[in-house]
Design an enzyme around this catalytic site. Structure first.
Site: not given
Length: 247
Positions: A16, A23, A62-63, A94, A117, A193, A236
């Site tokens: 991404c 992330c 990914g976006e 998302s 998000s 997470n 996630c």
């Protein structure tokens, strides 16, 4: 979920480019877009392994709005009666908040459920945590979200990864309440997470519940998500590259 429904979390890219600070996937950078065939194959592979799936969320690597053509083709196949026959109502896309992409989605589809998000509605903190915010500022993002909701008649989901001491305080809650004002929105919260080498902390249950209470007092509809896949690095924000020990 508790009712036994199964949801496939589907990737649309290898890696991404968005670089969200919390992330794991963002640390990889973008490898390439997946093809529509690869995206469909993900779904059928998971269904083969886990049984009949009820929902899809484009929320893996990914976006999605950067690979919209492939997603359109994949959704067309999965919703076609000769394909998988899924209802578009069971598909969620998302995004980290690409304003132009949200308008494109509203005008030309696919007309699926939209999740954004948000993480925080504090402009300075969001730019720090989510570099995408620099070119897609919060006021413009809110306008795009409102346009999508009004154009499609669909409720929007605002998502937030809760980071202890970062976006869980009273001021953060107030800013989220202000951002959600006037939107037909549902708030989806998930405690962060853990990702190796990232210094953020997962908030305590109490910290999360106090944040939820503030939002609920403002009459917002809020869900504190159950965390799944943490132990196998599949939760996630954890999707990325790991190295096996040589010992």
């Amino acid at each position: 979920d508790k009712e036994g429904r199964k949801t496939a979390c589907v990737s649309c890219q290898a890696g991404c480019a968005m670089g969200c600070a919390f992330c794991q996937t963002g640390r990889l950078g973008l490898g390439r877009n997946l093809t529509a065939g690869e995206i469909v194959e993900e779904f059928f592979f998971m269904e083969k392994e886990a049984g009949t799936l009820d929902n899809i969320v484009f929320m893996g690597m990914g976006e999605p709005l950067q690979n919209l053509d492939a997603i359109r083709k994949a959704v067309a196949i999965l919703t076609d009666k000769k394909g998988r026959g899924l209802s578009p109502r069971r598909i969620t896309l998302s995004t980290c908040g690409l304003v132009s992409g949200i308008y494109e989605l509203a005008e030309n589809g696919p007309f699926v459920r939209l999740a954004v998000s948000l993480t925080t509605a504090d402009p300075a903190l969001r730019e720090k945590l989510m570099p995408v915010s620099k070119g897609n500022p919060l006021p413009e993002l809110k306008k795009a979200i409102k346009f999508y909701s009004e154009k499609t008649g669909k409720r929007i989901t605002l998502e937030a990864a809760l980071l202890s001491g970062q976006n869980t305080g009273i001021e953060s809650a107030k800013r989220m309440i202000e951002f959600a004002a006037g939107l037909d929105a549902y708030i989806n919260l998930i405690p962060w997470n853990p990702v190796q080498d990232l210094q953020f902390k997962t908030p305590s249950r109490k910290e999360c519940e106090e944040f939820v209470k503030i939002l609920e007092k403002a009459n917002l509809k809020v869900n504190l998500r159950i965390r799944r896949g943490v132990k196998i690095g599949g939760a996630c924000g954890q999707l990325g590259r790991s190295a096996a020990s040589s010992s």
